[in-house]
Write an enzyme that holds these catalytic residues in place. Sequence first.
Site, PDB file in Angstrom:
ATOM      1  N   GLY A  81      16.634  19.590  33.523  1.00  0.00           N
ATOM      2  CA  GLY A  81      15.497  20.307  34.080  1.00  0.00           C
ATOM      3  C   GLY A  81      15.384  20.106  35.584  1.00  0.00           C
ATOM      4  CB  CYS A  82      13.698  22.160  38.138  1.00  0.00           C
ATOM      5  SG  CYS A  82      12.174  22.543  37.253  1.00  0.00           S
ATOM      6  CE1 TYR A  83       7.776  19.443  39.273  1.00  0.00           C
ATOM      7  CE2 TYR A  83       7.596  20.479  37.132  1.00  0.00           C
ATOM      8  CZ  TYR A  83       7.136  20.324  38.420  1.00  0.00           C
ATOM      9  OH  TYR A  83       6.051  21.035  38.850  1.00  0.00           O
ATOM     10  CB  THR A  84      14.600  15.972  34.576  1.00  0.00           C
ATOM     11  OG1 THR A  84      15.110  17.292  34.428  1.00  0.00           O
ATOM     12  CG2 THR A  84      13.472  15.782  33.604  1.00  0.00           C
ATOM     13  CB  THR A 105      13.703  16.287  41.794  1.00  0.00           C
ATOM     14  OG1 THR A 105      13.755  17.641  41.384  1.00  0.00           O
ATOM     15  CG2 THR A 105      13.518  16.177  43.281  1.00  0.00           C
TER      16      THR A 105
END
Lengths: 382, 382, 382, 382
Positions: free
Chosen positions: A160-163, A165
Amino acid sequence: MIKVGIIGSTGYAGQELVRLLQPRKDVEIVWFGSHSYVGQKYSDIYGNMFKIVEADCLDDNLDELADQVDVIFTATPQGYLAGVISEEILSKTKVIDISADFRLKDVNVYEEWYKIEHKAPQLIDEAIYGLCEINREAIRGGKPVGNGEVSDVRLIANPGCYTTTSILSLYPLVKQGMIDPTTIIVDAKSGTSGAGRGAKVPNLYCEVNESIKPYAVATHRHTPEIEEQLGYARFALVNGNDRTNSAVSDEFAENNNPGGDPITINFTPHLVPMNRGILSTCYATLLPGFTAEDVAEAFKTEYGNEYFIRLLGEGRFPETRWVEGSNFVDIGFTVDKRTNRVIVVGALDNVVKGAAGQAVQNMNLLFGLEETEGLTMPPLFP
Amino acid sequence: MIKVGIIGSTGYAGQELVRLLQPRKDVEIVWFGSHSYVGQKYSDIYGNMFKIVEADCLDDNLDELADQVDVIFTATPQGYLAGVISEEILSKTKVIDISADFRLKDVNVYEEWYKIEHKAPQLIDEAIYGLCEINREAIRGGKPVGNGEVSDVRLIANPGCYTTTSILSLYPLVKQGMIDPTTIIVDAKSGTSGAGRGAKVPNLYCEVNESIKPYAVATHRHTPEIEEQLGYARFALVNGNDRTNSAVSDEFAENNNPGGDPITINFTPHLVPMNRGILSTCYATLLPGFTAEDVAEAFKTEYGNEYFIRLLGEGRFPETRWVEGSNFVDIGFTVDKRTNRVIVVGALDNVVKGAAGQAVQNMNLLFGLEETEGLTMPPLFP
Amino acid sequence: MIKVGIIGSTGYAGQELVRLLQPRKDVEIVWFGSHSYVGQKYSDIYGNMFKIVEADCLDDNLDELADQVDVIFTATPQGYLAGVISEEILSKTKVIDISADFRLKDVNVYEEWYKIEHKAPQLIDEAIYGLCEINREAIRGGKPVGNGEVSDVRLIANPGCYTTTSILSLYPLVKQGMIDPTTIIVDAKSGTSGAGRGAKVPNLYCEVNESIKPYAVATHRHTPEIEEQLGYARFALVNGNDRTNSAVSDEFAENNNPGGDPITINFTPHLVPMNRGILSTCYATLLPGFTAEDVAEAFKTEYGNEYFIRLLGEGRFPETRWVEGSNFVDIGFTVDKRTNRVIVVGALDNVVKGAAGQAVQNMNLLFGLEETEGLTMPPLFP
Amino acid sequence: MIKVGIIGSTGYAGQELVRLLQPRKDVEIVWFGSHSYVGQKYSDIYGNMFKIVEADCLDDNLDELADQVDVIFTATPQGYLAGVISEEILSKTKVIDISADFRLKDVNVYEEWYKIEHKAPQLIDEAIYGLCEINREAIRGGKPVGNGEVSDVRLIANPGCYTTTSILSLYPLVKQGMIDPTTIIVDAKSGTSGAGRGAKVPNLYCEVNESIKPYAVATHRHTPEIEEQLGYARFALVNGNDRTNSAVSDEFAENNNPGGDPITINFTPHLVPMNRGILSTCYATLLPGFTAEDVAEAFKTEYGNEYFIRLLGEGRFPETRWVEGSNFVDIGFTVDKRTNRVIVVGALDNVVKGAAGQAVQNMNLLFGLEETEGLTMPPLFP
């Protein structure tokens, strides 16, 4: 020529795959799959592709698609891929899943956080968590990077995107045992493309513009994904070896404890009035004896050779504008001697490194290409 | 390998040149010129170039630079280039000027609108107005496009951002005599990067955000540039031949009437709260007997083979989001039968086709490369 | 105490009525009507009203509402009010309609542009076009302004947002015969709140942000409204009298030619990435003999005493940021001697003077209050 | 009639004072002070005030001003007021300082964080920290609120924008001993008006737009202000009494330990692409035995009667759009049982409650007016 099919090509991540893959001479997109726009010209849905993509949107028939392509990208809602994937599909083609269906190893954790039944739990073990900088070797199935040989790996769970980062910002410090894992807090901020292209009132221009808000506080689905991956790094450290996250994950799975030993964190996402970009501000207490120099060294050790990770060093922090449109992750940090906390800040473009770009990076690895192929464009500013 | 120097590389247009040229294998940027940041690391000024550009900023010494490069791009304030350019420099290297110094053929018109004395009027005649789609042949100096031969042209006046949009939107209709040239009104809207990177209160975030304003109404400096070029097209039409704009321009110059026979228009620019993009909404009265089909045909005739011009046809209009980051110009139109006016709308990215991208297109033409080299990236959305 | 009901209180214009009326001590909102949110707390729909409005949303039953209130505001989709309004309702309460149902006097024009059948054509004549600065006397039914007496007028057609800006910008010049009415072009730009709160993909944050686009070119529904009102002004001029727009309108109606003698214009709206604000850039050819001084004088003559119209004078132009949140209309102009055109630019807040604020201004007039009551807040910046 | 002078009236906070005070019938602004625009029309600097404010800008002569007004607001750079204030000025007029000069009781802490010498340390003790909800009694000098009597207090240190949000979000939990004070982390996000109206490249539209960045990480000047005030609350708790922050502060001062016993926190500000608004996401470990219900109760106990604090309760979070243009502070929270942390989120408009609005609230208190006078406008949305 790698033949590619994209399921969910009319979402923002799907469209970004088109942007990244269409110009490549070694890739051909043969299937622009869509749930809502079947039969319509792709460039009527995305005007930027006018005169670039001539194809019409096709449906999302994975069985048919599997016969035609070398790799399928699925940029689909949670649960969709697990509902349609099969051994037969995987026997014909590779799948890089941009949804969350195969990211969590513990099916119970998946079902608890996503509130849906997992329809293909038997394939979870096989899926490789495609965080390239950390699991590169597993993605390659042990083969050398860039040697032209195709990996045996069939199913990639694109992070995922948040993950992406958050994990990349914290991984070196967990891996090298410099922070107290019980003190980790991730305060994340995302551009609005992360909310998708669905027609919902909260995502209207006038609702998002000129405002910032937190959401899914203490309940966001990316939380257990971060916890699991950081947990693997912690486990490897505590157990005195140097196994990769993927190896630890396999070991847990073999011991019937998939996803085991996660670290518990706080994760708070916020919606920011901008199109692209994620910034994760991460807090943790530095363990006694470690200094800012040690922290800098840890990042260099883990990422010193990574093309897509740009280490800003101590006292210099990332801004999402500097990574827009690119596959870079920028990371900076400081150590606050007053509180003995280290603050690490990571930034990336959620649509690129947080979704389509990382998926392409995974494709490059799977097919034995240069890892950076098609991903070296500088960020677009302003 | 084409060696390139950029004077003004720390402005927005200069930085975009870096973004476009740095990834190319056939180009090397050897001089990052700057007025304000000499000696500083380029990537400290533009964080997106971190780990991509390692160079420091150099000064803006054109004489020294001319010895080292094949082409100099000048993205400098009005009047600067005219003040330093010399026959000697042009004897050593080509110059592509992104400023306005050599766009207007009539030095009096230049001095009237720009309120500065022109320091190199003797070179105005030589400069080719680098609107590639219209003056391609002149830019090539008569040589075939893409055949590898270097053009003899030494000095390119790269068109302005507003002017590129506006001229390309109206040129076919003037050229083919379909509109009354006395009725032309161009209402243009620009993103804020067009205002440059200077630290001025009116360009602060809080001043621009959440507002739209007109400026320089009836006095904007791009007005005579549009008028001159449309005038050439009109002249060729009226005089019953098929000369190019460049040929007409030369003819006027030979007759001691440089820039002659311009069309008089209204041009109104507006500042829009967005980073990139220009949209020109152009109005003119359709001459008797012409229909929407004729208008469509005129655009096809003039631009049917142009890669960078995307004709949307009747009743479909451009949006700046669909061209962002690309070198495309999108053009659509309608004919209002109630008022007998044709409304043509053109859109482009002011930093790309309106500045750096077109400059690169000119460089490609000058050096006999494929015109689209390094410029085929799809627009970035969202 | 004026009792108020709002039908469509959960749209942006409806909510703005709440913002403007809730703080008033002489007004009580007793009905928060909604189509989609019946039974929900109003402040759950609009969080800004938390602890300010305690009421729940009610349905849109006008018959029941008419018994309870002195005035009903309808901020509803086109055609809705015409479908439910009745003589009985108007016998009990006044109606200020923010939709377009009663703005156009010629029912055929309405049905042609709005593509719906008008269900209450018998009431069109009675409705007063509520552009206060022009039809004040008619709105008051001939009674003095602010004297406390209630007007006999029962139905106000509150003007559209684009139309208010455009008509007010051009009215003095048409009224005083200074421009050629066949040359009028209005190029308008609007913030996104004008598109309403409906959940549609084109209005999502990522679709609107960082882009500008024209829409409904030559076909926008506000066109005939501008044409009709400017036509009245023209008619009064040509016929050598000094009748108001409302009087001319009545005269046409009596002669069975409702809405007669309109001026034909071009009107092109654009969507701008900002929440609020409309800017209309208006072009027309100045008739021989008139100068910039005459233009300035015309504006002073017509608007010199108007509180809500701020005349910027020659060479100074409005910006939407300077009117945000207020009921002001800012107007500036220039005369281009090169083309003999006058360019008038008007700006207002589309949600206030373009909708709710003007509706409140009408309410104040109807009930004999001070016209500016509750509307004197300075614009909010930044 | 309260006569008011504003020093720094051409900054964003100063202009907001004008917006809030100009409409009031009980207040007259007699001095629009400015450093950069002396002699210019105020409405030429702020176009929203056209036809509203007719005055020219005056200089910043406090001595002269003190003779003319009842209260001076100083919206000036740090250090300015301390350099010019005097006993004589304070003997003639009250001063409400929106800068930071008198917020910190320990002059050493001030000089360390602000890197400037304090020129009027002798007045620090006298200044009351104007966080109205917490120090109301001290601001009133013991007199009843709203009774018309003028307070004896002469100098108010109006709190900072970040600090108001952060202190109010955490105060009840510290005051009631529910959180471990060593675990406090405040991750804050601010709109760009907080950066002021100075012409600096980092604040240009294109630099701020489409990006989020942290800044002054672990070094921001608002940190010690939050720490001092939370320290007072903690001290009162630990010492088993119910003294107000102001009383504790006095006690420390008397014991020659001004600003004593602060709590040490992490504070990380971020810049968000929006004009107004601050959101503080605050993390702390809940002490054993306390539950979400207790947290809710603590907020009700401390703020239940506060007009400007809107408690959203558990699981509901503020968004800056819902407070824009108003003096409200919205606060919500959740307790994460997995980590045993409480997450409190506060939001306000940095220009209103974070600066000018709170200053007016202080003025109201000082002069015995209703505390909410002129501050009850609902938030502006969208």
